[in-house]
Motif scaffolding. Structure first.
Motif, PDB file in Angstrom:
ATOM      1  N   ARG A  35       0.272   3.378  -3.213  1.00 60.09           N
ATOM      2  CA  ARG A  35      -0.572   4.548  -2.966  1.00 60.09           C
ATOM      3  C   ARG A  35       0.232   5.833  -2.841  1.00 60.09           C
ATOM      4  O   ARG A  35      -0.165   6.879  -3.334  1.00 60.09           O
ATOM      5  CB  ARG A  35      -1.405   4.341  -1.702  1.00 60.09           C
ATOM      6  CG  ARG A  35      -2.481   3.278  -1.828  1.00 60.09           C
ATOM      7  CD  ARG A  35      -3.302   3.201  -0.553  1.00 60.09           C
ATOM      8  NE  ARG A  35      -4.012   4.441  -0.278  1.00 60.09           N
ATOM      9  CZ  ARG A  35      -4.649   4.709   0.858  1.00 60.09           C
ATOM     10  NH1 ARG A  35      -4.641   3.808   1.836  1.00 60.09           N
ATOM     11  NH2 ARG A  35      -5.267   5.861   1.040  1.00 60.09           N
ATOM     12  N   SER A  71       0.822  -1.200   0.000  1.00 60.48           N
ATOM     13  CA  SER A  71       0.000   0.000   0.000  1.00 60.48           C
ATOM     14  C   SER A  71       0.858   1.253   0.000  1.00 60.48           C
ATOM     15  O   SER A  71       0.571   2.213  -0.729  1.00 60.48           O
ATOM     16  CB  SER A  71      -0.928  -0.005   1.221  1.00 60.48           C
ATOM     17  OG  SER A  71      -1.676   1.186   1.286  1.00 60.48           O
ATOM     18  N   SER A 122      -5.310  13.163  -4.847  1.00 59.53           N
ATOM     19  CA  SER A 122      -5.216  12.167  -3.791  1.00 59.53           C
ATOM     20  C   SER A 122      -6.598  11.762  -3.305  1.00 59.53           C
ATOM     21  O   SER A 122      -7.528  12.561  -3.267  1.00 59.53           O
ATOM     22  CB  SER A 122      -4.400  12.726  -2.627  1.00 59.53           C
ATOM     23  OG  SER A 122      -4.460  11.865  -1.518  1.00 59.53           O
TER      24      SER A 122
END
Length: 519
Positions: free
Chosen positions: A29, A25, A72
């Motif tokens: 991300r 992640s 985001s």
């Protein structure tokens, strides 16, 4: 390593790892994870607060970029967590920024005051306080204090090559063993290592080591090495030699005591003397890495007084030379080398820089009666094996054996056999990290047989004697105390039984205190 874009780039991270999803992640991300230069993450290693602060700072910077770009999908919970982490590690983050600023300032200062952008300067100063003791040696030798100063200028043009220019000065002298039998007076069995290192390649006249104009012992500064080495591909390295040299500058001598500043105190204690059959000055050598643990080394070196001389019987290929090869096996605990050398010497014989005078197979000419002087070129085929084994941390067992088949091919012809051997004990980090102890027990080069009675007499043996009369031993012990990172003090002693391999000569004991300053 550079910022990773996929967790698969980290070779030691597996999908079965308990933190795999969290790491994935962070990578996918936020893109704020980096690995080590070997493409590993080392996730099981303990993490310092500074390292965590550095990683957190990278993630915060990335989050700020995402917020500014309005791309985001950060949630309020994510922002709250990040805010709490930033507050908790505020001190570490500030300290980290301060350390980076300090490093940048130091780097700028070093760049502004560096010696050269391409050349590094390294030097060493060695002093020897020494004396010789024995029934006769003690009466003719006094306590001495000598020095050697050496500067290495190492230049690199590509980051993989090296041009070394070395200058040095010394005032060291030889000790006299005090023997009277078998021409042992002045034998170089008692040489300390720095003396020999300074005079590698200079010849011997009778029993006295000499150099051109005798300037090498007068403290004058001399250029003693000029070598350029560079890689050819990943497995081949080439050495071009122009100054004073020997095979140990190209191939591994497989000895823990080879360094003159930190190793053994005597030349014989440092390395198998069969690496030094004649003096060398110029030539070429190479290392070929057969496997990661196996290397084939070889070289051709011209004679010191002939390689740069365009005379009739001199030059790089028409005068003295040494051609050698060595197969070296080296792993974490065991090193072994099989060495072969073929050499030709026009006047210096088999000058191994150690051992008895007859073992050098040099004709002793009569200065007062020139009609008794002879030309005595020598061809030598040398075979040697050396090894070193780390039995356990703190103890290494090693040694060597060497044999030279020498053939006189001048006005007096004949064959001679020379042998030597040694056992070495090395105690790294003895009593304290950085210190070391050493013991050497062996036989310096000894003439074990000669085929021609006339040649035997010409090299100084008594009538009817075809070998060295007896067998003497070299026993040496020393302890290096590392006073600081740059300064070491090495007291030690070596004992010569039957100097010149003649038991009629009284034993000699030489005590030494060496101080080395490296910078």
């Amino acid at each position: 390593m550079a910022q990773v874009t996929s967790v698969s780039q980290l070779s030691d991270v597996q999908p079965t790892d308990w933190a795999f999803q969290a790491l994935q992640s962070l990578v996918e991300r936020y893109g704020c994870i980096a690995g080590y230069p070997d493409s590993t993450y080392r996730g099981n290693r303990a993490l310092t607060r500074y390292e965590f602060a550095a990683g957190l700072n990278a993630c915060l910077n990335r989050v700020n970029e995402l917020i500014a770009a309005a791309t985001s999908d950060l949630s309020r919970e994510d922002l709250a967590i990040l805010q709490r982490l930033q507050e908790e590690f505020a001190i570490e983050l500030a300290s980290l920024r301060g350390r980076v600023d300090a490093l940048e300032a130091q780097t700028a200062e070093l760049e502004a005051n560096q010696f050269s952008t391409t050349t590094k300067l390294a030097g060493e100063v060695i002093t020897y306080l020494a004396d010789a003791f024995g029934e006769t040696a003690g009466d003719i030798n006094n306590t001495t204090l000598g020095y050697r100063v050496r500067l290495n200028f190492d230049t690199s043009f590509t980051g993989q090559d090296r041009l070394r220019t070395r200058v040095q000065a010394t005032n060291l002298r030889l000790f006299d063993s005090g023997g009277t039998f078998g021409g042992s007076q002045g034998t170089r069995e008692g040489q300390d290592a720095t003396i020999v290192e300074d005079f590698i390649g200079f010849g011997v006249t009778g029993e006295t080591r000499v150099a051109p104009s005798s300037i090498a012992q007068s403290g004058e500064v001399l250029a003693t090495q000029l070598q350029y080495q560079f890689p050819v591909g990943d497995r081949f390295r080439v050495y071009l030699e122009a100054g004073g040299t020997d095979p140990t500058y190209i191939t591994d001598p497989i000895s823990p005591f080879v360094d003159t500043a930190t190793g053994a105190l005597s030349n014989f204690g440092q390395v198998n003397p069969m690496f030094f059959p004649i003096g060398n000055q110029a030539g070429i050598g190479a290392n070929f890495l057969v496997t990661p643990e196996l290397s084939l080394d070889f070289g051709y070196l011209g004679g010191l007084d002939t390689a740069n001389n365009p005379g009739e019987d001199t030059g790089l290929f028409n005068g003295d030379y040494s051609a050698f090869t060595q197969l070296v096996y080296n792993n974490d605990r065991f090193k072994v080398g099989l060495f072969y050398l073929n050499a030709y010497s026009g006047s210096f014989g088999v000058d191994t820089l150690a051992g008895s005078n007859p073992a050098k197979v040099i004709v002793v000419n009569d200065v007062n009666n020139p009609e008794n002087n002879f030309s005595n070129p020598v061809v030598a085929n040398t075979y040697a094996a050396q090894l070193n084994f780390r039995v356990f941390d703190g103890f290494e067992l090693g040694g060597w054996v060497g044999y030279t088949a020498a053939r006189a091919v001048g006005e007096i012809k004949g064959d001679a056999d020379i042998w030597n051997y040694a056992v070495t004990l090395h105690f790294p980090d003895l009593f304290r990290e950085g210190n070391a102890g050493g013991i050497v027990v062996g036989m310096q080069p000894r003439l074990t047989g000669i085929s021609n009675a006339i040649l035997a007499s010409a090299i100084g043996l008594p009538d009817g004697q075809r070998s060295d009369r007896d067998t003497g031993l070299h026993l040496e012990a020393f302890y290096r105390y590392q006073l600081t990172d740059n300064v070491s003090i090495t007291p030690g002693v070596f004992w010569l039984t039957a100097p010149n391999h003649d038991a009629r000569n009284p034993d000699v004991v030489i005590g030494v205190i060496r101080t080395s300053f490296l910078f």
